[in-house]
Enzyme design. Sequence first.
Site, PDB file in Angstrom:
ATOM      1  N   TYR A  42     -16.931  22.266  54.435  1.00 34.77           N
ATOM      2  CA  TYR A  42     -15.753  21.428  54.619  1.00 34.77           C
ATOM      3  C   TYR A  42     -15.118  21.729  55.988  1.00 34.77           C
ATOM      4  O   TYR A  42     -15.616  22.569  56.741  1.00 34.77           O
ATOM      5  CB  TYR A  42     -14.764  21.634  53.477  1.00 34.77           C
ATOM      6  CG  TYR A  42     -15.225  20.989  52.189  1.00 34.77           C
ATOM      7  CD1 TYR A  42     -15.104  19.610  52.003  1.00 34.77           C
ATOM      8  CD2 TYR A  42     -15.805  21.739  51.182  1.00 34.77           C
ATOM      9  CE1 TYR A  42     -15.545  19.007  50.838  1.00 34.77           C
ATOM     10  CE2 TYR A  42     -16.251  21.137  50.004  1.00 34.77           C
ATOM     11  CZ  TYR A  42     -16.123  19.768  49.845  1.00 34.77           C
ATOM     12  OH  TYR A  42     -16.569  19.165  48.699  1.00 34.77           O
ATOM     13  N   ARG A  74     -11.838  30.469  49.406  1.00 33.99           N
ATOM     14  CA  ARG A  74     -13.145  29.997  48.908  1.00 33.99           C
ATOM     15  C   ARG A  74     -14.136  30.246  50.033  1.00 33.99           C
ATOM     16  O   ARG A  74     -13.952  29.762  51.161  1.00 33.99           O
ATOM     17  CB  ARG A  74     -13.043  28.512  48.580  1.00 33.99           C
ATOM     18  CG  ARG A  74     -14.231  27.987  47.773  1.00 33.99           C
ATOM     19  CD  ARG A  74     -14.038  28.243  46.308  1.00 33.99           C
ATOM     20  NE  ARG A  74     -14.846  27.351  45.483  1.00 33.99           N
ATOM     21  CZ  ARG A  74     -15.881  27.742  44.752  1.00 33.99           C
ATOM     22  NH1 ARG A  74     -16.262  29.000  44.750  1.00 33.99           N
ATOM     23  NH2 ARG A  74     -16.542  26.872  44.008  1.00 33.99           N
ATOM     24  N   ALA A  82     -28.308  11.693  19.944  1.00 31.20           N
ATOM     25  CA  ALA A  82     -27.359  10.652  19.532  1.00 31.20           C
ATOM     26  C   ALA A  82     -27.034  10.789  18.044  1.00 31.20           C
ATOM     27  O   ALA A  82     -25.864  10.767  17.647  1.00 31.20           O
ATOM     28  CB  ALA A  82     -27.916   9.267  19.836  1.00 31.20           C
TER      29      ALA A  82
END
Length: 668
Positions: free
Chosen positions: A182, A230, A415
Site C-alpha cells: 500500500y 502492519r 447443500a
Amino acid sequence: MVAAYTRLFEPIKIGKVEVKNKIAMAPMGVLGLVTQDGCFSKRAIEYYIERARGGTGLIITSVTKVENEIEPFKPGLVPNISVNPFHFIATAGELTERVHAYNTRIFLQLTMGFGRVAAPVMLAEEPVAPSAIPNFWEPAITCRELTTKEVETLVKRAGEAAEIAVEAGFDGIEIHAMHEGYLLDQFTIALFNRRTDKYGGDLRGRLTFPIEIVQEIKKRVGKDFPVLLRFSIKNFIKDWRQGGLPGEEFAEKGRDVEEALAAARILEEAGYDGFDADAGSYDAWYWAHPPLYQEHGCYLPLTQKLKEAVKVPVIVAGRMEVPELAERALFEGQADMIAIGRGLLTDAEWASKVMAGRVDRIRPCIGCHDGCLGRGFLGRPLSCAVNPACGREKEYGIERASSARKVMIIGGGVAGMEAARVAALRGHQVALYEKSEQLGGHVIAAAVPEFKKDDARLLEWYKTELQELQVEINLNREVSPELVLEKNPDAVVVATGSKPAIPDVPGIDKGKVSTATDILLGKKQAGDKVVIIGGGLAGCETALWLARQGKQVTIIEILDDLMRAGIPVPYMNRIMLIEMLRYQGVEWRTGTSLLEVTEAGVILIDRSFHRTTLPADTVVVAAGFTPEQGLYRALMGKMPGLYLIGDSREPRNIMGAIWDAYEVARNI
C-alpha cells in the site's frame, strides 16, 4: 479453560494497554458495510460486536482512510475518518462502547492511502504514488508522484485521525501499512520509491514517512496511546506484478528479510508499540491474502526472526485459525499474539469454543475467498462462503420457528447438510436422506488433494453439528416420489446435486477416459501422460494434484484463459494456482476443444479448425456438471413447500450450495 490452550488465554500488554487474551481479530476491509460519508454502518457495528461477544481479546478494524483529498476515493467504499468526523465519532463511539462491554479491546486501523494498488475504478481522480510508477491494476496508467508537502499533510492527517480515534473511544491504532504494497509501504520499498527528497534515498530515508507518522501521533495523543504497525517481513516480489511461490528460488525485488529486520529495529526505536506482521504484496497477493494453497501458519518462519530482532509484541496472522497451531506458535516463541482473520468470519465464537475445549464445533475456513474478498471484486458486501450471516448478523441470523414442522431433506451434500442444520436450529423435525453410504457429495472428492484438507474439515464439522442437533440421517436410501408422498412432510428440500458433464465426442466411452471425480476417489488410476478436458477450477486443481505425483499433464480449455467460465475465481487464488501449475510443469492449450479420443490419445481442434493429436494414457473430463432434477420435477405441482437448492438447482461452488440452503431453511 482447557489446559491444551493456556497460552492463548494469557493476558498481554501492547504498550500500557492490557488485552485479556492473545487472540486478535485481524484487520479486514468491511466492503459494503460503510456509510456514504465513510462511517461504520449498523451492519459493521454488529459484525464487530459478534466477534467481541465470541471472546476475541483484541479487534483491529477495517482499513480507515485519514483523508480524501490527496487520494480521493468514491463515497462509501472504505471508512474515512475525515469526511464527517463528528458522525464518525458518533458511530464509532457506539461501536467501542459495546465492544468494551465484553472486556475486548479495539484498535482503529488507519491508512495513508492505497497508492499504485488503488483500482482506478475506486478513485475520483488519478492514482498517486511515491514516484511516477505504473498502476498495479492498469499498468498503462502512470501514478502521479506525491509532492513533499502532500506527504507532510498526510503525516498531519494521521495525527488528527489519532485524536478522533481517542474521542471515539478506541484503545489504540494500527498504521496501515508497511505491508502488502500500500502507499506507505511503497515509500519504504526501493523498487517503488525513486524520490530525492527527505522521503527517499537509503533505507532510513525511505522510513521517514512511517517514522514521522508515529512521532506525530505520539505528540498529539501521548506516548501511552499504543500504535501498532502492519508490517510485511518479506514482499515476495519477483518482478513487477509477479510473485514468488513458496519454496521457489528467486531474486527479491521488494523488501527482503534482512532489510525488514533492520527496518523493524529503526521503527521500534521511533516509537511503534508492536508489529502486526505478515508477508507479501499485491505483486504476490497470495502471500498477503493466503488461499488454500498456502500452508497454515505460512508466516511463522518469518515472525520468529522478527521476534528475535525486536522487544515489542509481534502479532501474526496467516491461516492461524487451527487452534493447535496457534497455541504451538505462542509456546515456541514464534509470535506473541495470534491474529485470526477469515477464521473469525466463519465462526465469530472461535475463542469461546477453544476455551471450552470444543474445537470440533469451530466452523472451518476453507481458504476460498469467495465470500470475503471475492465478493468485493463483484461489488458486493463482505460476508463468508460458509457463514452466510457474516456481515449481516442481526438481520440474517437464525431464529426459532413459531411452530415445529416436519422437514425432509433429500441429498447429503453440503447443500443438504446446511439445510438440515439450519432447519434443526429453527426447531423443526428434520430427516435427511442420502442415496450413497456417506455424507459430503462432490466435496468428498474435492477434499482429496493435500491442499484441500480444509474441505474435509468442513465435512467433519457438518457431521458433528448434525449429530449435536440430533438430525435423523438415512444413508444408502434413494428417495422416490412415492416415498415423499408417503412421508407427507410439511416441507421438502431437494438437494440431489449434479453429475459430471460428458462431452459427446467419438471415443469418450473408452477405458482411458475418466471423470475428475473418479480419478480423485481412486476409482480409476491415471497413467503417466494425462490430458484434462476443462480448464476450470476443478480441472486445474486436479491437474496440480496429478502433476505433484509426477504425471505429465496437459489441460485443454475452450476459452482463451484458465478459470474464466462461471463464477469468478478470486484473484489471489487464481493467480497462485496458475503459477503453481506452471511451476509444476503443467501445460495448457486454450481456445481448443476435444474432437475425439483415440487409442493413442486425443485429437484436438482450435478456433482456426486446425487439428492436432496429443498422446495420452488417461483422459480426465472436468467439463463441469449438469443438475440432477428428476425427483424435483416428479414432485412439482404435487405438494406445497417444495424447494430446489444447491447443485441440483444450478451447479456452482461450495458457497452457492451453502447460501441456497441457508436462505431456504431459515425461512421454513
